[in-house]
Scaffold this motif. Structure first.
Motif, mmCIF file in Angstrom:
data_model
loop_
_atom_site.group_PDB
_atom_site.id
_atom_site.type_symbol
_atom_site.label_atom_id
_atom_site.label_comp_id
_atom_site.label_asym_id
_atom_site.label_seq_id
_atom_site.Cartn_x
_atom_site.Cartn_y
_atom_site.Cartn_z
ATOM 1 N N UNK A 65 -5.890 29.128 17.788
ATOM 2 C CA UNK A 65 -6.328 29.701 16.416
ATOM 3 C C UNK A 65 -7.216 30.743 16.661
ATOM 4 N N UNK A 66 -7.948 31.041 15.689
ATOM 5 C CA UNK A 66 -8.915 31.872 15.537
ATOM 6 C C UNK A 66 -10.319 31.536 15.871
ATOM 7 N N UNK A 67 -11.358 32.318 15.968
ATOM 8 C CA UNK A 67 -12.718 31.707 16.342
ATOM 9 C C UNK A 67 -13.533 31.004 15.413
ATOM 10 N N UNK A 68 -13.158 31.028 13.897
ATOM 11 C CA UNK A 68 -13.687 30.311 12.732
ATOM 12 C C UNK A 68 -12.861 29.014 12.946
ATOM 13 N N UNK A 69 -11.561 28.944 13.389
ATOM 14 C CA UNK A 69 -10.805 27.742 13.566
ATOM 15 C C UNK A 69 -11.421 26.856 14.547
ATOM 16 N N UNK A 88 -15.170 26.833 27.219
ATOM 17 C CA UNK A 88 -14.282 27.960 27.333
ATOM 18 C C UNK A 88 -12.921 28.159 26.876
ATOM 19 N N UNK A 89 -12.642 28.851 25.696
ATOM 20 C CA UNK A 89 -11.303 28.609 25.021
ATOM 21 C C UNK A 89 -10.774 29.898 24.755
ATOM 22 N N UNK A 90 -9.715 30.178 24.652
ATOM 23 C CA UNK A 90 -9.081 31.283 23.917
ATOM 24 C C UNK A 90 -8.757 31.385 22.586
ATOM 25 N N UNK A 91 -8.527 32.729 21.992
ATOM 26 C CA UNK A 91 -8.286 32.457 20.380
ATOM 27 C C UNK A 91 -7.853 33.852 20.362
ATOM 28 N N UNK A 92 -7.247 33.820 19.059
ATOM 29 C CA UNK A 92 -6.528 34.985 18.480
ATOM 30 C C UNK A 92 -7.761 35.805 17.676
ATOM 31 N N UNK A 93 -7.758 37.293 17.942
ATOM 32 C CA UNK A 93 -8.482 38.106 17.147
ATOM 33 C C UNK A 93 -7.860 38.862 16.117
ATOM 34 N N UNK A 94 -6.335 38.806 16.368
ATOM 35 C CA UNK A 94 -5.423 39.635 15.364
ATOM 36 C C UNK A 94 -4.226 38.977 15.214
ATOM 37 N N UNK A 95 -3.251 39.744 15.109
ATOM 38 C CA UNK A 95 -1.908 39.455 15.109
ATOM 39 C C UNK A 95 -1.078 39.608 16.334
ATOM 40 N N UNK A 96 -0.729 38.490 17.229
ATOM 41 C CA UNK A 96 -0.077 38.835 18.286
ATOM 42 C C UNK A 96 1.430 38.875 18.122
ATOM 43 N N UNK A 138 -14.636 26.787 15.443
ATOM 44 C CA UNK A 138 -15.911 26.198 15.049
ATOM 45 C C UNK A 138 -15.709 25.367 14.046
ATOM 46 N N UNK A 139 -14.679 25.323 13.211
ATOM 47 C CA UNK A 139 -14.221 24.273 12.238
ATOM 48 C C UNK A 139 -13.848 23.040 12.966
ATOM 49 N N UNK A 140 -13.053 23.061 13.772
ATOM 50 C CA UNK A 140 -12.780 22.155 14.592
ATOM 51 C C UNK A 140 -14.069 21.469 15.456
ATOM 52 N N UNK A 141 -14.858 21.941 15.702
ATOM 53 C CA UNK A 141 -16.113 21.779 16.477
ATOM 54 C C UNK A 141 -16.798 20.722 15.355
ATOM 55 N N UNK A 142 -17.164 21.484 14.248
ATOM 56 C CA UNK A 142 -17.811 20.980 13.237
ATOM 57 C C UNK A 142 -17.303 19.416 12.618
ATOM 58 N N UNK A 143 -16.035 19.415 12.396
ATOM 59 C CA UNK A 143 -15.355 18.257 11.955
ATOM 60 C C UNK A 143 -15.389 17.006 12.943
ATOM 61 N N UNK A 144 -15.443 17.413 14.332
ATOM 62 C CA UNK A 144 -15.581 16.469 15.241
ATOM 63 C C UNK A 144 -16.677 16.169 15.822
ATOM 64 N N UNK A 145 -17.772 16.662 15.099
ATOM 65 C CA UNK A 145 -19.221 16.257 15.659
ATOM 66 C C UNK A 145 -19.870 16.864 16.752
ATOM 67 N N UNK A 146 -19.396 18.257 17.039
ATOM 68 C CA UNK A 146 -19.999 19.135 18.137
ATOM 69 C C UNK A 146 -20.757 20.246 17.597
ATOM 70 N N UNK A 147 -21.896 20.488 18.027
ATOM 71 C CA UNK A 147 -22.879 21.461 17.594
ATOM 72 C C UNK A 147 -22.875 22.667 18.860
ATOM 73 N N UNK A 148 -22.618 23.774 18.503
ATOM 74 C CA UNK A 148 -22.873 25.081 19.403
ATOM 75 C C UNK A 148 -24.447 25.283 19.369
ATOM 76 N N UNK A 162 -7.623 21.493 22.452
ATOM 77 C CA UNK A 162 -9.071 21.410 22.157
ATOM 78 C C UNK A 162 -9.393 19.902 21.810
ATOM 79 N N UNK A 163 -8.843 19.505 20.867
ATOM 80 C CA UNK A 163 -9.129 18.197 20.568
ATOM 81 C C UNK A 163 -9.164 17.040 21.469
#
Length: 247
Positions: free
Chosen positions: A163-167, A142-150, A169-179, A122-123
């Motif tokens: 990672x998970x969906x909050x992860x 478009x990106x895959x993510x975990x919703x539970x424990x695979x 969004x955290x990456x996007x926020x840290x790198x200056x991207x806004x959804x 992603x980065x």
């Protein structure tokens, strides 16, 4: 012996796009992105058979498009699709690595749906896209993510970076991207995609004469279906986000 790309082309032949996103959702996401630039330029990094681009061009008669992918056979399929849609004069497809793509001028819209692996995650994808966007431009990611424990095997297959969906969004926020918009694939979309992937490959195999290609396709479809149902169906999600970089 068929390679992974050939198997993927066969497996995706009956689905609108090579991602767990329905035909209606594809249209809605493109409509949201392209309303900002109906007469502009759009780039798809990892375009495959160019399904997103051909759809975009049919929606916007003055739009121009560029697609980049290393799979020449998929690009050939994309050219045929563009010809059927009557948009060949507005699309250019380049058989090069997305990491090596350079543009003389930026794009109003960029897409990378289910293709962050081609950049190494992603980065690197976000870093590569930023200089390709014109001011006010958007990225449809478009990106895959975990919703539970695979299972451990599923985690190994999809890679440690997932990672998970909050992860995400955290990456996007840290790198200056806004959804500014987004779509989380529904259970129906996810299951339809998997049934289509395995079913199309099986259907193709049953039309082939006995031999290594038929056996390989049937084995691959069976193995994929087993992994989906037993290892990651209840832990896998897919999100498509429309993003703008911070100024």
């Amino acid at each position: 012996m068929m390679d992974r790309r050939e198997i993927g082309r066969i497996a995706h032949r009956d689905h609108p796009v090579a991602a767990p996103v329905s035909d209606h959702s594809v249209h809605r996401l493109l409509e949201r992105q392209l309303r900002r630039c109906p007469d502009g330029r759009v780039l798809d990094l990892g375009c495959g058979e160019s399904a997103w681009l051909v759809r975009a061009l049919t929606m916007c008669p003055n739009l121009r498009a560029v697609g980049v992918d290393t799979d020449r056979a998929s690009l050939d399929d994309g050219r045929r699709a563009a010809e059927r849609a009557g948009v060949t004069d507005r699309i250019a497809l380049h058989p090069i690595d997305v990491r090596d793509f350079e543009a003389a001028e930026p794009f109003d819209a960029v897409l990378s749906v289910g293709a962050t692996y081609a950049f190494g995650g992603l980065l690197p994808t976000l870093d590569a896209v930023r200089p390709l966007l014109a001011p006010g431009g958007t990225l449809l990611l478009g990106e895959s993510y975990w919703t539970g424990q695979p299972t451990a095997h599923a985690r190994e297959f999809f890679g440690d970076d997932l990672t998970d969906l909050p992860g995400i969004l955290a990456t996007l926020r840290a790198t200056g991207w806004w959804p500014i918009a987004g779509h989380i694939s529904t259970r129906e979309e996810l299951d339809t995609y998997e049934w289509s992937w395995t079913g199309s490959l099986t259907d193709w195999a049953l039309d082939q004469p006995p031999g290594p290609d038929r056996t390989q396709a049937l084995d691959t479809a069976t193995r994929h279906r087993t992994q989906w149902l037993h290892e990651y169906r209840d832990a896998f999600g897919f999100v498509t986000l429309l993003l703008r970089p911070a100024a």
